[in-house]
Design an enzyme around this catalytic site. Structure first.
Site, PDB file in Angstrom:
ATOM      1  N   GLY A  12      16.545 -63.766 -33.274  1.00 51.90           N
ATOM      2  CA  GLY A  12      15.393 -63.165 -33.940  1.00 51.90           C
ATOM      3  C   GLY A  12      14.450 -64.232 -34.473  1.00 51.90           C
ATOM      4  N   SER A  13      13.875 -63.951 -35.631  1.00 50.92           N
ATOM      5  CA  SER A  13      12.752 -64.769 -36.109  1.00 50.92           C
ATOM      6  C   SER A  13      13.113 -66.170 -36.568  1.00 50.92           C
ATOM      7  CB  SER A  13      12.034 -64.035 -37.237  1.00 50.92           C
ATOM      8  OG  SER A  13      11.341 -62.931 -36.714  1.00 50.92           O
ATOM      9  N   THR A  14      14.395 -66.499 -36.720  1.00 49.79           N
ATOM     10  CA  THR A  14      14.725 -67.889 -37.019  1.00 49.79           C
ATOM     11  C   THR A  14      14.241 -68.805 -35.895  1.00 49.79           C
ATOM     12  OG1 THR A  14      16.934 -67.489 -36.111  1.00 49.79           O
ATOM     13  CG2 THR A  14      16.707 -67.399 -38.505  1.00 49.79           C
TER      14      THR A  14
END
Length: 397
Positions: A12-14
């Site tokens: 995801g957004s990491t």
């Protein structure tokens, strides 16, 4: 099994940290450039990429991370192009083993860029359509903390015996450069913004320290039905602290959280507790004023790409911060807290603190629950825990 090295998941957004870093490093974007986030909705063929924050228009590059914009990250990936983004993610260590001295390590999955579709390029840019291990994510995070050098992680520093101090010593991996030091400083500052008021990771704040981090929320792949699960998520937070002189890099991954699906809500608080305790054990102290914890903004919604679709926003229930106390207040129970944890609770209440000893709080005066006036003095006695007495292995485990 050691899930940190064996289990793969979509980050995801990491992953946006690496996308932003790669775009700056390869000249696809300037650090001060304005990114048009299309009011939170980007059409790619028959697909649509949505942000959870409607109305994000033209924003600075730093706010792509702070607000966790899917559209902004997708545009950076498109500016890089498939070959350069793939090359950058390989340099950050994805799609290959780190070489750590632990058994069972997985490579996880980073497909050849020639197999990426246009929407696949966009989704990889914000961490879907690629899988990582927790250790791979941690090693990539450390490359930012290290000033742009990716190094092979190690568990064992040296082998020793009673007679010979070092039978064998393992030197630090010289590593490879993935970013210029000047650009990692800029990227660190952007990541600090994630944990400050207005970012998605405010609950990762550690009183007295600046924290650089990034939240993540991703749908889980459904191996039976195909595509993505409608209700199963992986929530995560990764960060390092102190941001200006890193001593700890920590990655927290929560598989199928039962409360909120957002990394900023379920993983960030765990990061803060772990970091606070570990910094105490390392003897790292600072006089930076505590950062007030605010309710984080919801993160981006995951994007399923198995079929043309419009991904709807996720709306996190609103929470309100309690007003600052005035007059008389009841003292919280501070026992077993580190000095930073105690200060983080008392300072916002306007209380004066007197400390003796070191370690963890074992005694407080006045006692927990007692009503005191604002600006009263609270005396804390600290003591280092006796691990032998508590049943722990004195050699550490």
């Amino acid at each position: 099994r050691n899930r940190s090295v064996t289990d793969c998941f979509e980050p995801g957004s990491t992953m946006k940290v690496c996308t932003v870093g790669a775009a700056m490093e390869r000249g696809a974007v300037k650090p001060d450039e304005i990114i048009d986030c299309e009011n939170g909705r980007l059409a790619i063929g028959r697909h649509h990429i949505n942000d959870s924050h409607r109305g994000l228009g033209k924003i600075p590059l730093s706010e792509v991370l702070i607000h966790s914009s899917n559209v902004g990250a997708a545009k950076l990936g498109m500016a890089l192009g498939k070959p350069r983004l793939h090359e950058a993610l390989r340099e950050f260590g994805f799609g290959q083993k780190t070489g750590v001295d632990l058994p069972g390590e997985s490579r996880c999955s980073l497909r050849d860029y020639k197999r990426w579709s246009d929407v696949g390029l966009a989704t990889v840019s914000f961490g879907q359509g690629v899988s990582v291990s927790t250790l791979q994510l941690g090693a990539a995070l450390c490359s930012v903390a290290n000033g742009g050098i990716w190094r092979k992680p190690r568990v064992v520093k040296s082998l020793r015996s009673e007679r010979v101090r070092d039978l064998e010593r393992f030197d630090v991996d010289p590593g490879r450069r993935v970013m210029k030091p000047s650009l990692t400083k800029i990227l660190k500052a952007m990541m600090v913004g994630v944990t400050e008021p207005g970012g998605t990771g405010t609950r990762a704040a550690v009183p007295g320290f600046k924290v650089a981090g990034k939240t993540g929320t991703a749908q889980k792949a459904d191996p039976i039905a195909g595509g993505y699960s409608k209700d199963k998520r992986v929530a995560s937070f990764m960060g390092f602290v102190p941001a200006d002189d890193p001593r700890l890099a920590i990655v927290v991954v929560v598989d199928e959280p039962g409360t909120s699906p957002y990394g900023g809500v379920v993983a960030a608080p765990a990061f803060a507790r772990i970091a606070d305790a570990a910094l105490g054990y390392l003897g790292v102290f600072t006089k930076v004023p505590p950062v007030p914890v605010q309710t984080p903004k919801p993160e981006e919604p995951p994007v399923a790409v198995a079929a043309p679709a419009i991904v709807e926003d996720w709306n996190e229930p609103e929470e309100t911060d309690a007003p600052a106390p005035t007059g008389r207040i009841a003292l919280p129970d501070l026992r077993r807290l580190s000095i930073r944890g105690a200060v983080g609770l008392l300072s916002p209440r306007g209380l004066d603190i007197e400390v003796s000893g070191s370690g963890r709080v074992i005694q407080q005066r006045p006692a927990a629950g007692k009503l005191v006036d604002v600006a009263s003095k609270v005396t804390l006695k600290l003591e280092v825990a006796d691990r032998t007495r508590s049943g722990m292995d004195p050699a550490g485990s």
